[in-house]
Design an enzyme around this catalytic site. Structure first.
Site, short mmCIF file in Angstrom:
data_model
loop_
_atom_site.label_atom_id
_atom_site.label_comp_id
_atom_site.label_asym_id
_atom_site.label_seq_id
_atom_site.Cartn_x
_atom_site.Cartn_y
_atom_site.Cartn_z
N LYS A 98 -6.35 5.65 -5.34
CA LYS A 98 -6.21 6.39 -4.09
C LYS A 98 -5.87 5.47 -2.92
O LYS A 98 -5.43 5.92 -1.87
CB LYS A 98 -7.53 7.10 -3.76
CG LYS A 98 -7.97 8.13 -4.76
CD LYS A 98 -9.33 8.71 -4.31
CE LYS A 98 -9.93 9.56 -5.41
NZ LYS A 98 -11.33 9.93 -5.09
N GLY A 99 -6.12 4.19 -3.08
CA GLY A 99 -6.06 3.28 -1.94
C GLY A 99 -4.73 3.24 -1.22
O GLY A 99 -4.67 3.09 0.00
N ASP A 107 -6.85 -8.05 -5.32
CA ASP A 107 -8.04 -8.89 -5.27
C ASP A 107 -8.06 -9.76 -6.53
O ASP A 107 -7.45 -10.81 -6.57
CB ASP A 107 -9.28 -8.00 -5.14
CG ASP A 107 -10.56 -8.79 -4.93
OD1 ASP A 107 -10.50 -10.03 -4.92
OD2 ASP A 107 -11.63 -8.18 -4.79
N LYS A 143 -5.76 -10.48 -0.93
CA LYS A 143 -7.06 -11.17 -0.93
C LYS A 143 -7.04 -12.15 -2.11
O LYS A 143 -7.33 -11.78 -3.25
CB LYS A 143 -8.17 -10.13 -1.10
CG LYS A 143 -9.54 -10.60 -0.76
CD LYS A 143 -10.43 -9.39 -0.46
CE LYS A 143 -11.65 -9.35 -1.27
NZ LYS A 143 -12.47 -8.18 -1.04
N PHE A 152 -15.69 -7.74 1.71
CA PHE A 152 -15.43 -6.37 1.25
C PHE A 152 -14.88 -5.60 2.44
O PHE A 152 -15.56 -5.43 3.45
CB PHE A 152 -16.70 -5.73 0.71
CG PHE A 152 -16.42 -4.45 -0.03
CD1 PHE A 152 -16.15 -4.48 -1.40
CD2 PHE A 152 -16.38 -3.24 0.64
CE1 PHE A 152 -15.86 -3.31 -2.09
CE2 PHE A 152 -16.08 -2.06 -0.05
CZ PHE A 152 -15.83 -2.10 -1.40
N VAL A 153 -13.64 -5.14 2.30
CA VAL A 153 -12.96 -4.52 3.44
C VAL A 153 -12.73 -3.03 3.17
O VAL A 153 -12.57 -2.62 2.02
CB VAL A 153 -11.62 -5.22 3.76
CG1 VAL A 153 -11.88 -6.63 4.27
CG2 VAL A 153 -10.70 -5.27 2.52
N ARG A 179 -12.02 5.56 3.87
CA ARG A 179 -10.58 5.45 3.62
C ARG A 179 -9.76 5.87 4.84
O ARG A 179 -8.68 5.36 5.08
CB ARG A 179 -10.17 6.38 2.45
CG ARG A 179 -10.61 5.93 1.10
CD ARG A 179 -9.89 6.74 0.04
NE ARG A 179 -10.59 6.73 -1.23
CZ ARG A 179 -10.48 5.78 -2.15
NH1 ARG A 179 -9.69 4.77 -1.96
NH2 ARG A 179 -11.15 5.87 -3.28
N GLU A 204 0.81 -1.09 -3.40
CA GLU A 204 -0.64 -1.24 -3.48
C GLU A 204 -1.21 -1.49 -2.08
O GLU A 204 -0.58 -2.14 -1.25
CB GLU A 204 -1.00 -2.44 -4.37
CG GLU A 204 -1.26 -2.10 -5.82
CD GLU A 204 -2.62 -1.45 -6.03
OE1 GLU A 204 -3.16 -0.80 -5.11
OE2 GLU A 204 -3.15 -1.60 -7.13
N ASP A 205 -2.42 -1.02 -1.86
CA ASP A 205 -3.11 -1.32 -0.61
C ASP A 205 -3.63 -2.75 -0.61
O ASP A 205 -3.50 -3.47 0.37
CB ASP A 205 -4.24 -0.32 -0.34
CG ASP A 205 -5.16 -0.15 -1.53
OD1 ASP A 205 -4.70 -0.33 -2.68
OD2 ASP A 205 -6.35 0.15 -1.33
C1 PRP Z 1 -8.52 -0.88 -5.52
C2 PRP Z 1 -7.17 -1.03 -4.84
C3 PRP Z 1 -6.30 -1.63 -5.90
C4 PRP Z 1 -7.30 -2.43 -6.72
C5 PRP Z 1 -7.10 -3.90 -6.45
O1 PRP Z 1 -8.51 0.28 -6.28
O2 PRP Z 1 -6.69 0.21 -4.39
O3 PRP Z 1 -5.68 -0.66 -6.71
O4 PRP Z 1 -8.61 -2.01 -6.33
O5 PRP Z 1 -8.13 -4.67 -7.01
P1 PRP Z 1 -7.91 -5.76 -8.12
O6 PRP Z 1 -6.76 -6.64 -7.72
O7 PRP Z 1 -9.24 -6.52 -8.09
O8 PRP Z 1 -7.68 -5.10 -9.45
P2 PRP Z 1 -9.86 0.94 -6.87
O9 PRP Z 1 -9.98 0.58 -8.31
O10 PRP Z 1 -11.02 0.62 -5.99
O11 PRP Z 1 -9.51 2.50 -6.77
P3 PRP Z 1 -9.13 3.32 -5.46
O12 PRP Z 1 -7.76 2.85 -5.03
O13 PRP Z 1 -9.13 4.73 -5.91
O14 PRP Z 1 -10.17 3.04 -4.40
#
Ligand code: PRP
Length: 193
Positions: A48-49, A114, A142, A163-164, A176, A110-111
């Site tokens: 969803k991000g 990490d 990040k 954690f952002v 969000r 991607e948002d």
């Molecule tokens: C978050 C974000 C990326 C991912 C990045 O998604 O939107 O897709 O984590 O993290 P990584 O590089 O450590 O894999 P999340 O799994 O939290 O789902 P969301 O987008 O629905 O919040």
């Protein structure tokens, strides 16, 4: 707890304002428009991000003359964090893309990146579908806890090692919709095991 109470006092500091985020997206859009000039482009937002960055990037691209010949917007949905602040390390596909990828120029949006596992998983999955080309655009980089070396072609801003939340990023599905990127107060996580 109502919606308002869940926000009050939880934000420690604003990391990037809505204006700074908008400027970063416009900067990425100019680079992307130049690279895909005259070619059709499929933006594939990762829910969803990346809900907001995908929309804002698509609109920024539309405002640039001589960019892609056409822009399609699609989404898929994966998750690895669940409701926790730490990644489970396992990426789960919750909803696949609707548009075919084969033979198309695909830009994953991607948002945040990490540990890199989500983007690595998506790159592997999508490469297997034989796109004409595959690149990735990430709004917040990040880099402190990467577990895999994964290529990012366009980066918007550097995130601190915190954690952002905001601009698509959540904690337990909240925050969000903040138009800016923020760091939460440490006590917000104190009930997590
Ligand atoms: C978050 C974000 C990326 C991912 C990045 O998604 O939107 O897709 O984590 O993290 P990584 O590089 O450590 O894999 P999340 O799994 O939290 O789902 P969301 O987008 O629905 O919040």
């Amino acid at each position: 707890m109502n919606a308002r109470e869940s926000y009050d006092g939880t934000v420690q500091r604003t990391l990037f304002t809505a204006e700074e985020i908008g400027t970063a997206i416009e900067r990425m859009a100019r680079l992307i428009a130049a690279d895909y000039a005259g070619q059709p482009l499929l933006l594939l937002g990762v829910l969803k991000g990346a809900l907001y960055v995908t929309v804002d990037l698509a609109r920024a691209l539309a405002a640039i003359p001589d960019g892609p010949s056409e822009i399609l917007v699609d989404y898929l949905c994966v998750s690895s964090y669940g409701n926790a602040s730490r990644s489970s390390g396992e990426v789960r596909m919750l909803k696949d893309a609707s548009e075919p990828v084969a033979g198309r120029h695909v830009l994953v949006v991607e948002d945040i990146i990490d540990n890199g596992l989500t983007l690595a998983y998506l790159r592997g999955l999508l490469e297997g579908r034989a796109p004409a080309s595959l690149r990735a655009c990430v709004l917040f980089d990040k880099p402190f806890h990467r577990l895999v070396d994964v290529k990012v072609d366009y980066v918007g801003l550097s995130s601190p090692d915190a954690f952002v939340v905001g601009y698509g990023l959540d904690y337990q599905e909240i925050f969000r919709n903040l138009p800016y990127l923020a760091q939460l107060q440490p006590w917000v996580f104190s009930k997590e095991s």
